[in-house]
Design a protein around this motif. Sequence first.
Motif, PDB file in Angstrom:
ATOM      1  N   MET A 137       0.816  -1.211   0.000  1.00  0.00           N
ATOM      2  CA  MET A 137       0.000   0.000   0.000  1.00  0.00           C
ATOM      3  C   MET A 137       0.854   1.267   0.000  1.00  0.00           C
ATOM      4  SD  MET A 137      -3.314  -1.087   2.191  1.00  0.00           S
ATOM      5  CE  MET A 137      -4.408   0.213   1.627  1.00  0.00           C
ATOM      6  N   LEU A 138       2.045   1.199   0.549  1.00  0.00           N
ATOM      7  CA  LEU A 138       2.916   2.374   0.493  1.00  0.00           C
ATOM      8  C   LEU A 138       3.622   2.486  -0.852  1.00  0.00           C
ATOM      9  CD1 LEU A 138       4.462   2.503   4.073  1.00  0.00           C
ATOM     10  CD2 LEU A 138       2.648   3.909   3.088  1.00  0.00           C
ATOM     11  N   ALA A 140       1.974   1.785  -3.639  1.00  0.00           N
ATOM     12  CA  ALA A 140       0.955   2.190  -4.615  1.00  0.00           C
ATOM     13  C   ALA A 140       1.142   3.641  -5.056  1.00  0.00           C
ATOM     14  CB  ALA A 140      -0.446   1.966  -4.044  1.00  0.00           C
ATOM     15  N   PRO A 141       1.395   4.584  -4.137  1.00  0.00           N
ATOM     16  CA  PRO A 141       1.653   5.954  -4.589  1.00  0.00           C
ATOM     17  C   PRO A 141       2.802   6.060  -5.578  1.00  0.00           C
ATOM     18  CG  PRO A 141       1.281   5.949  -2.225  1.00  0.00           C
ATOM     19  CD  PRO A 141       1.321   4.518  -2.661  1.00  0.00           C
ATOM     20  N   PHE A 144       1.407   5.255  -8.922  1.00  0.00           N
ATOM     21  CA  PHE A 144       0.577   6.349  -9.428  1.00  0.00           C
ATOM     22  C   PHE A 144       1.434   7.515  -9.887  1.00  0.00           C
ATOM     23  CE2 PHE A 144      -3.316   4.407  -8.727  1.00  0.00           C
ATOM     24  CZ  PHE A 144      -3.528   4.002  -7.424  1.00  0.00           C
ATOM     25  N   ILE A 227      -2.058   6.700 -18.086  1.00  0.00           N
ATOM     26  CA  ILE A 227      -3.305   6.203 -17.516  1.00  0.00           C
ATOM     27  C   ILE A 227      -3.195   4.710 -17.240  1.00  0.00           C
ATOM     28  CG2 ILE A 227      -5.778   5.929 -17.917  1.00  0.00           C
ATOM     29  CD1 ILE A 227      -5.680   8.374 -19.710  1.00  0.00           C
ATOM     30  N   PHE A 230      -2.318   3.359 -13.842  1.00  0.00           N
ATOM     31  CA  PHE A 230      -3.249   3.385 -12.722  1.00  0.00           C
ATOM     32  C   PHE A 230      -3.730   1.987 -12.372  1.00  0.00           C
ATOM     33  CE2 PHE A 230      -4.250   7.731 -11.482  1.00  0.00           C
ATOM     34  CZ  PHE A 230      -3.587   8.461 -12.456  1.00  0.00           C
ATOM     35  N   TRP A 234      -3.776   0.416  -8.675  1.00  0.00           N
ATOM     36  CA  TRP A 234      -4.981  -0.039  -7.974  1.00  0.00           C
ATOM     37  C   TRP A 234      -4.903  -1.495  -7.553  1.00  0.00           C
ATOM     38  CZ3 TRP A 234      -8.544   1.865  -5.108  1.00  0.00           C
ATOM     39  CH2 TRP A 234      -8.817   3.233  -5.212  1.00  0.00           C
ATOM     40  N   VAL A 237      -3.338  -1.395  -4.239  1.00  0.00           N
ATOM     41  CA  VAL A 237      -4.235  -0.959  -3.164  1.00  0.00           C
ATOM     42  C   VAL A 237      -5.217  -2.068  -2.800  1.00  0.00           C
ATOM     43  CG1 VAL A 237      -6.001   0.713  -2.525  1.00  0.00           C
ATOM     44  CG2 VAL A 237      -4.044   1.451  -3.857  1.00  0.00           C
ATOM     45  N   ILE A 241      -5.646  -4.074   0.786  1.00  0.00           N
ATOM     46  CA  ILE A 241      -6.871  -4.111   1.593  1.00  0.00           C
ATOM     47  C   ILE A 241      -7.310  -5.553   1.837  1.00  0.00           C
ATOM     48  CG2 ILE A 241      -9.320  -3.503   1.597  1.00  0.00           C
ATOM     49  CD1 ILE A 241      -8.584  -0.932   0.185  1.00  0.00           C
TER      50      ILE A 241
END
Lengths: 531, 201
Positions: A137-138, A140-141, A144, A227, A230, A234, A237, A241
């Motif tokens: 999750m860290l 993921a930025p 992006f 694009i 992305f 995702w 992310v 989760i």
Amino acid sequence: MRDQIEGSPGTSMHGVTGREPVLAFSVASPMVPTDTTAKFDLPVDSEHKAKVFKLFSLANPHMRTFHLSWLSFFTTFVSTFAAAPLVPIIRDNLNLTKSDIGNAGVASVSGSIFSRLVMGAVCDMLGPRYGCAFLIMLSAPTVFCMALVEDATGYIVVRFMIGFSLATFVSCQYWMSTMFNGKIIGLVNGTAAGWGNMGGGATQLLMPVLFEIIQKAGATPFTAWRIAFFIPGWMNVIMGILVLTMGQDLPDGNLGALQKKGDVTKDKFGKVLWYAVTNYRTWIFVLLYGYSMGVELTIDNVIAEYFYDRFDLKLHLAGIVAASFGMANILARPFGGFTSDFMAKRFGMRGRLWNLWLLQTAGGVFCLGLGLVNSLPLAITFMILFSIGAQAACGATFGIIPFISRRSLGIISGMTGAGGNFGSGLTQLVFFANASFSTAKGLSYMGIMIIMCTLPVSLVHFPQWGSMFLPASTDNVKGSEEHYYVSEWTEEEKQNGMHQGSLKFAENSRSERGGKVASIPSPPNSNPNHV
Amino acid sequence: MEVPTGFLVISLLLCFATTGYGVTFTSLQRTLVVTASPTEGQVLKAGDANITVTWGFNRTFPSGTDSDYRTVKVKLCYAPISQKDRSWRKTVDEMKKDKTCQHKIVARPYSASNNTFTSTILRDIPSGTYFVRAYAFNGNDEEVGFGQNTNGKLETNLFVIQAITGRHASLDIASICFSAFSVVALAGFFYMEKSKGKSSK
């Protein structure tokens, strides 16, 4: 019943291997007693680790963990190598030179050299669930952020940061070893590692397809590739989760809750590191893995562009060809573990060493050929044969690693893994970041280097089993498995009984003598730890 | 075994026939005169600026040289400085393998004079230094002549194109939002579980 010191650095990487024993789908009850009081979907042992590997089940917690774990690792491979099949577009958008592209490739595999070493400690402290979730999750930025990049520097920095996420390899293997019994952990970890590595292949298919779809939807090429990033972002992310909500660290619950109870005697990190670093075999395997896993990572970065440029394939076709390299992992890596076991049955450790040398050298020969041929069908053929050689060599490497040391298995596995990334960074820097020779020449030179750097496997000698060319020591004491494994403990440690796990392992490892010498069952009174 | 060997021989011959017989650039004569609107060193923005190209038969060549010309393709070509360290733009003599001119401006049926074309520079043109070259093709789609707006050494009348970045404000905002979501979600889960753990003690 504990056959190793719980929480010791070695145990976390237990079974990163391919060994112990590979291909066993389940552990029979007399060998490891089933805990009948536990209410799990799968039969478990006294630590509630699963004794059975049911591939197509999602049963909580064991099989669910397996799938969460390999999918997380797969996702990070997708993100790390997502740029590779799109380089023909990115290089025009960002005005990259050949060295920029090469340096970015080096950067993408370098970050995880360090992050993999740190991840082991993180898993010990926070548990593999948080270790994995935090990392993906860290990162993921960082994925992006690709949409914001404008020049070569930005590109290299972002690829470097995304590459840190490859440390999920460690959390993946660690998590497996908390959930699966030691006797089947070989197959479980080998499958998880192989399927995770497939991400490097899947991304070569996924990204060009995404790019084409986004282009058809109306975006210009220089926007469409941004694009496209992305989607891997995702994926990170979503997997994070899922891991947090559906995963748990241990069969009985999460680490935080369970850390309250139990006295955990930990081995000293300094000692474990010492025995890893002073064993010359560790360094030979660090080198070797750099030329099996390392070249696999390198090819993940360069092959799509190679087919696009040399054979004038369309972007998505080049992606399909490149993908078949990485996807071969689904079978090739376990195949290497299988042949290692197969040779060991007859020829013992000597068979394993020869098997590794043969597979890795064959990979090198086909890599050499790949750079030399001018026709597309031949190039694809050589590439596939090369992929089988290199990936099977990865599996075969971890068929031998558990035998180098019992005490320091974790660190040696971690160092070997880091060696893979280092080898990848080095080969990309030397052969593919240079404008002075073509990618085709780079591939051929890399093939030659693989062949040369595989030769040191002939130097790996075990006093109790011999080496590729030398026989085992005939000395009764020095030539015993016990002597080799117990020599890692000092007298004081032996007084405290810390070496019991190594003794037991030594007994079981007698199968590495090959021939008709099967694993000798231990007399019931000799080992106080044996329940 | 007669048929297979015959087939083998024919396919081998075909192999040899198709390879090694490409048209080379050095075999072409500069039979077209080409001019382009950008002045030397002018910077043009992709997606924004216009470029006008004109081409016609070079009258200094004997008439009839262009008898087999059927179509003309006008292309944007990389100047040597934009080819440096970028082997995917390499100039190779064999036309099939040459990567100098990768961007087509226009393709038209051949006519000896009064050919002109104006268009906006497309948004997928990368940044670099360029010149304009036109190739004449015969009925077999082989190059039979060329012309360019620069000299033989590719030194004069070069112009610069500045590519679009491909970035958009909306993409930037989406990127930042998604990143923030990821970090916040992680932190949220972590604190939620920690506080649940504390309250259950």
